[in-house]
Scaffold this active site. Sequence first.
Site, PDB file in Angstrom:
ATOM      1  N   CYS A   2      -6.446 -17.232  -8.548  1.00 13.85           N
ATOM      2  CA  CYS A   2      -6.365 -18.781  -9.132  1.00 13.85           C
ATOM      3  C   CYS A   2      -6.372 -17.957 -11.420  1.00 13.85           C
ATOM      4  O   CYS A   2      -6.796 -17.478 -11.515  1.00 13.85           O
ATOM      5  CB  CYS A   2      -7.709 -19.781  -8.878  1.00 13.85           C
ATOM      6  SG  CYS A   2      -7.741 -19.954  -7.185  1.00 13.85           S
ATOM      7  N   ARG A  27      -0.570 -14.179 -11.187  1.00 18.18           N
ATOM      8  CA  ARG A  27      -1.888 -13.791 -10.696  1.00 18.18           C
ATOM      9  C   ARG A  27      -1.236 -14.453  -9.156  1.00 18.18           C
ATOM     10  O   ARG A  27      -2.378 -14.443  -7.731  1.00 18.18           O
ATOM     11  CB  ARG A  27      -2.987 -15.167 -11.260  1.00 18.18           C
ATOM     12  CG  ARG A  27      -2.915 -13.632 -12.165  1.00 18.18           C
ATOM     13  CD  ARG A  27      -4.336 -15.061 -13.303  1.00 18.18           C
ATOM     14  NE  ARG A  27      -5.740 -14.905 -12.476  1.00 18.18           N
ATOM     15  CZ  ARG A  27      -5.751 -13.533 -13.177  1.00 18.18           C
ATOM     16  NH1 ARG A  27      -6.346 -13.137 -13.379  1.00 18.18           N
ATOM     17  NH2 ARG A  27      -8.069 -13.744 -12.581  1.00 18.18           N
ATOM     18  N   TRP A  74      -4.966 -20.548  -6.130  1.00 18.42           N
ATOM     19  CA  TRP A  74      -4.688 -19.918  -4.229  1.00 18.42           C
ATOM     20  C   TRP A  74      -5.621 -19.997  -3.552  1.00 18.42           C
ATOM     21  O   TRP A  74      -6.929 -20.295  -3.237  1.00 18.42           O
ATOM     22  CB  TRP A  74      -4.644 -18.578  -5.126  1.00 18.42           C
ATOM     23  CG  TRP A  74      -3.639 -17.235  -3.590  1.00 18.42           C
ATOM     24  CD1 TRP A  74      -2.779 -17.371  -3.800  1.00 18.42           C
ATOM     25  CD2 TRP A  74      -4.679 -16.682  -3.022  1.00 18.42           C
ATOM     26  NE1 TRP A  74      -2.457 -16.199  -2.463  1.00 18.42           N
ATOM     27  CE2 TRP A  74      -4.033 -16.215  -2.562  1.00 18.42           C
ATOM     28  CE3 TRP A  74      -6.069 -16.397  -2.409  1.00 18.42           C
ATOM     29  CZ2 TRP A  74      -4.751 -15.482  -0.671  1.00 18.42           C
ATOM     30  CZ3 TRP A  74      -7.061 -16.101  -1.979  1.00 18.42           C
ATOM     31  CH2 TRP A  74      -5.955 -14.739  -1.127  1.00 18.42           C
ATOM     32  N   ASN A  98     -12.115 -20.717 -10.532  1.00 15.59           N
ATOM     33  CA  ASN A  98     -11.631 -19.303  -9.672  1.00 15.59           C
ATOM     34  C   ASN A  98     -13.080 -18.982  -8.713  1.00 15.59           C
ATOM     35  O   ASN A  98     -13.909 -18.706  -9.879  1.00 15.59           O
ATOM     36  CB  ASN A  98     -11.428 -17.966 -11.250  1.00 15.59           C
ATOM     37  CG  ASN A  98     -10.091 -18.365 -11.560  1.00 15.59           C
ATOM     38  OD1 ASN A  98      -9.624 -19.538 -10.922  1.00 15.59           O
ATOM     39  ND2 ASN A  98      -9.260 -17.666 -12.068  1.00 15.59           N
ATOM     40  N   GLY A  99     -12.918 -18.251  -7.479  1.00 12.07           N
ATOM     41  CA  GLY A  99     -14.017 -18.061  -7.326  1.00 12.07           C
ATOM     42  C   GLY A  99     -14.332 -18.478  -5.873  1.00 12.07           C
ATOM     43  O   GLY A  99     -13.505 -19.296  -5.211  1.00 12.07           O
ATOM     44  N   GLU A 481       2.120   3.695   1.841  1.00  4.30           N
ATOM     45  CA  GLU A 481       2.092   2.598   0.484  1.00  4.30           C
ATOM     46  C   GLU A 481       3.123   2.503   0.675  1.00  4.30           C
ATOM     47  O   GLU A 481       4.000   1.167  -0.055  1.00  4.30           O
ATOM     48  CB  GLU A 481       2.019   3.947  -0.926  1.00  4.30           C
ATOM     49  CG  GLU A 481       2.138   3.445  -2.216  1.00  4.30           C
ATOM     50  CD  GLU A 481       1.992   1.880  -2.543  1.00  4.30           C
ATOM     51  OE1 GLU A 481       0.396   1.549  -1.789  1.00  4.30           O
ATOM     52  OE2 GLU A 481       1.567   1.145  -3.844  1.00  4.30           O
ATOM     53  N   LYS A 485       3.689  -1.691   0.337  1.00  5.95           N
ATOM     54  CA  LYS A 485       4.897  -2.701  -0.882  1.00  5.95           C
ATOM     55  C   LYS A 485       6.072  -2.978  -0.462  1.00  5.95           C
ATOM     56  O   LYS A 485       6.529  -4.144  -0.214  1.00  5.95           O
ATOM     57  CB  LYS A 485       5.985  -0.956  -1.198  1.00  5.95           C
ATOM     58  CG  LYS A 485       6.004  -1.183  -2.740  1.00  5.95           C
ATOM     59  CD  LYS A 485       4.941  -0.537  -3.553  1.00  5.95           C
ATOM     60  CE  LYS A 485       3.548  -1.409  -3.401  1.00  5.95           C
ATOM     61  NZ  LYS A 485       2.386  -1.417  -4.232  1.00  5.95           N
ATOM     62  N   GLU A 488       4.181  -6.573   1.561  1.00  6.78           N
ATOM     63  CA  GLU A 488       4.202  -7.176   1.252  1.00  6.78           C
ATOM     64  C   GLU A 488       5.294  -8.324   0.479  1.00  6.78           C
ATOM     65  O   GLU A 488       4.812  -8.970  -0.017  1.00  6.78           O
ATOM     66  CB  GLU A 488       3.243  -6.893  -0.016  1.00  6.78           C
ATOM     67  CG  GLU A 488       3.574  -5.769  -0.948  1.00  6.78           C
ATOM     68  CD  GLU A 488       2.680  -6.116  -2.229  1.00  6.78           C
ATOM     69  OE1 GLU A 488       2.604  -4.385  -2.947  1.00  6.78           O
ATOM     70  OE2 GLU A 488       1.445  -6.683  -2.571  1.00  6.78           O
ATOM     71  N   HIS A 504       1.445  10.173  20.461  1.00 11.94           N
ATOM     72  CA  HIS A 504      -0.112   9.403  20.790  1.00 11.94           C
ATOM     73  C   HIS A 504       0.049   7.982  21.499  1.00 11.94           C
ATOM     74  O   HIS A 504      -1.040   7.377  21.261  1.00 11.94           O
ATOM     75  CB  HIS A 504      -0.841   9.841  20.042  1.00 11.94           C
ATOM     76  CG  HIS A 504      -1.036  11.485  20.363  1.00 11.94           C
ATOM     77  ND1 HIS A 504      -2.180  11.967  20.948  1.00 11.94           N
ATOM     78  CD2 HIS A 504      -0.609  12.151  19.435  1.00 11.94           C
ATOM     79  CE1 HIS A 504      -1.685  13.234  20.669  1.00 11.94           C
ATOM     80  NE2 HIS A 504      -0.798  13.549  19.931  1.00 11.94           N
ATOM     81  N   LYS A 609      -2.929 -11.298  -7.094  1.00  6.11           N
ATOM     82  CA  LYS A 609      -2.486  -9.800  -8.404  1.00  6.11           C
ATOM     83  C   LYS A 609      -3.870  -9.377  -8.267  1.00  6.11           C
ATOM     84  O   LYS A 609      -4.082  -8.503  -8.152  1.00  6.11           O
ATOM     85  CB  LYS A 609      -1.874 -10.346  -9.565  1.00  6.11           C
ATOM     86  CG  LYS A 609      -2.253  -9.102 -10.504  1.00  6.11           C
ATOM     87  CD  LYS A 609      -0.638  -8.163  -9.845  1.00  6.11           C
ATOM     88  CE  LYS A 609      -0.474  -6.293 -10.820  1.00  6.11           C
ATOM     89  NZ  LYS A 609      -0.307  -5.347  -9.774  1.00  6.11           N
TER      90      LYS A 609
HETATM   91  O1  M6R Z   1      -6.691  -4.226  -9.089  1.00  5.06           O
HETATM   92  P1  M6R Z   1      -6.572  -3.446  -8.060  1.00  5.06           P
HETATM   93  O2  M6R Z   1      -5.844  -2.139  -8.523  1.00  5.06           O
HETATM   94  O3  M6R Z   1      -8.396  -3.825  -7.258  1.00  5.06           O
HETATM   95  O4  M6R Z   1      -5.911  -4.294  -6.242  1.00  5.06           O
HETATM   96  C1  M6R Z   1      -6.116  -3.764  -5.706  1.00  5.06           C
HETATM   97  C2  M6R Z   1      -5.215  -4.332  -4.476  1.00  5.06           C
HETATM   98  O5  M6R Z   1      -5.283  -5.377  -4.319  1.00  5.06           O
HETATM   99  C3  M6R Z   1      -3.776  -3.959  -4.616  1.00  5.06           C
HETATM  100  O6  M6R Z   1      -3.066  -2.764  -4.800  1.00  5.06           O
HETATM  101  C4  M6R Z   1      -2.780  -4.831  -4.016  1.00  5.06           C
HETATM  102  O7  M6R Z   1      -2.782  -3.910  -2.315  1.00  5.06           O
HETATM  103  C5  M6R Z   1      -1.223  -4.755  -4.443  1.00  5.06           C
HETATM  104  N1  M6R Z   1      -0.749  -6.161  -4.180  1.00  5.06           N
HETATM  105  C6  M6R Z   1      -0.786  -3.796  -3.356  1.00  5.06           C
HETATM  106  O8  M6R Z   1       1.120  -3.950  -4.179  1.00  5.06           O
END
Ligand code: M6R
Length: 614
Positions: A2, A27, A74, A98-99, A481, A485, A488, A504, A609
């Site tokens: 948020c 965010r 959020w 937030n939280g 990774e 990417k 998401e 396997h 974010k």
């Molecule tokens: O701010 P951080 O690097 O700790 O965030 C970790 C993950 O939330 C972040 O890398 C997330 O997986 C990204 N959306 C990936 O693109």
Amino acid sequence: MCGIIGYTGNENSVPILVEGLRALEYRGYDSAGISVQEDKIITVKTKGRLDDLAKKLEEHTDLSSGCGIGHTRWATHGEPSDRNSHPHRGKHLSMVHNGIIENYAEIADMLKKIGYVLESETDTEIAAKLIDSFYDECHDPLKAIFSATEIIRGSYAFAIIFEDIPHKIYAIRKDNPLIVASSENGGFIASDIPAILKYTRTYFRIDENVVAELDGANIDFYSSSRNKIAQPIETVDWDIEQAQKGGFPHFMVKEINDEPSAVRKTVSAYQQDDLPHFGIEKIDSDFICKFKSINIIACGTAMHAGLVGKYVIEKFARVPVNVDVASEFRYRDPILSSDDLVILVSQSGETADTLAALRLSKEAGAYTLAIVNVVGSSIAREADSVIYTLAGPEISVASTKAYSVQCAVVYMFALRLALARNKISVEQARKLCVSLQTSVPDAITNVIKFGSKIRSVSKKYINAEHIFFIGRGVDSYLGTEGSLKLKEISYIHCEAYAAGELKHGTISLISEGTPVVAITTQSNVCEKTISGIREVKARGAVVLSICTRSIAEEYNIPCDDMIVIPDTEIDDIDNVLDPFACATALQLLAYHVSELKGLDVDKPRNLAKSVTVE
Ligand code: M6R
């Protein structure tokens, strides 16, 4: 997650709040709202995007107030809806949060008993009404806030306005970022720097359990004993242009284009005489040699950078490295002692699970080293030592340049450790260090240059339902990774596997036309991966090979498409630097699939974010 904004001053707060929220849009959110003080508090909020809020505000053209708070939510407790949107009201106040309030159910019962009627399903409303109940008794904002936070368990950043205290905003935080700042325009409160950058470059990061009171440009801080205290002033070390798209259609592709300079800048900052040098007194040779094992703990992409760290630290320094996702590590009663080094990797420095893992490691006596991008963030502040990645602000939810610089730092750390343990010659370390500053950024630039080729390959994938990524060794980490990417931001189901694992179980999922992305940058294992490619091809898979030029020339890779990345060779050490350019190619693949599908690349659905809640 948020976003919070607050403004008090001589100008109309409404456009300032909406603009501030726009700067925090990245965010991730699903509803938005503001409360402003006129002779009473007026709240306008809605499910949806900021444009929906702006539309709703058009019905309130007469709304003009010098003090207000705003929020992008959020959803955690309760679906995204108008009534669950923030701000939330008490009789005397309006509040954004937030939280997550963990004991909200217990507090809700307490409030109901004293006559409060709850209007939403949120934990925030409960916190707002709890503060309100104390304020109802004492009419002292500080007392009311501190009394409530003594009861509240969980994480929070609160911004509050009281109906009978015009022009003032109150704020407090725990395990969630919140900054306050002032300029000639007035006082600001925000959950992140971009929201205030238009007005000032200096700010205060409020310490935990401290209340900030903003009265126009005047800001006071109070400890829980309600004494005025000072907070250190901080300065933003990047420019507003860096938080803008700079002519690119999306932040993600802009940030991929930032990678060569970000890697160069980060590596240059941590070398002296072309050898790794972090300038951290504590990290001297004797100290880092004492650790028997290393744990790298992080989430998502940062955890994948940790996997690359495992590869390179074990390769060069010969120290065993365990990599764990923070959300698992924190609950599996990890075996830690003062013989362990725990490295926390995080772009934001605020990820709740990584922060909890850091605290747990410290309690267990381990030494904690944070690799963090955001200066002054919670993880940076709480770790025993911190190495900052110099990526500049990363706005797109999909992390790209932060990953590249996290990898650059773990390489430099591996070399530092290898030198301290006499596992590498000074000459070899120097060669690698120079290459990290020169050939690696050049190789990334080369990949970016043939972005149009990657775009045309990406067209094949826009209608895919499933995509598999395979590779071996560090290539399997890159696949993990690449898969994250792509999934998401394209909403395509992607999975990454170590190529040797195919038989396997996974190979049963391969049928006619199944897309498989095969990564081969490492010559020592590429023949093995090529066998895996043959196996999936034999079952009808459509294979995209991502490989280095030398591997493409030496081996006949059976594939339908090929993305060739330049070799980042250095004399006698094969392939060790190739993961960087390969990661960029995978990021561009994900980016183009998403933009070709017409999706919201920078703000993928359901994602935020910075994940500041568990
Ligand atoms: O701010 P951080 O690097 O700790 O965030 C970790 C993950 O939330 C972040 O890398 C997330 O997986 C990204 N959306 C990936 O693109």
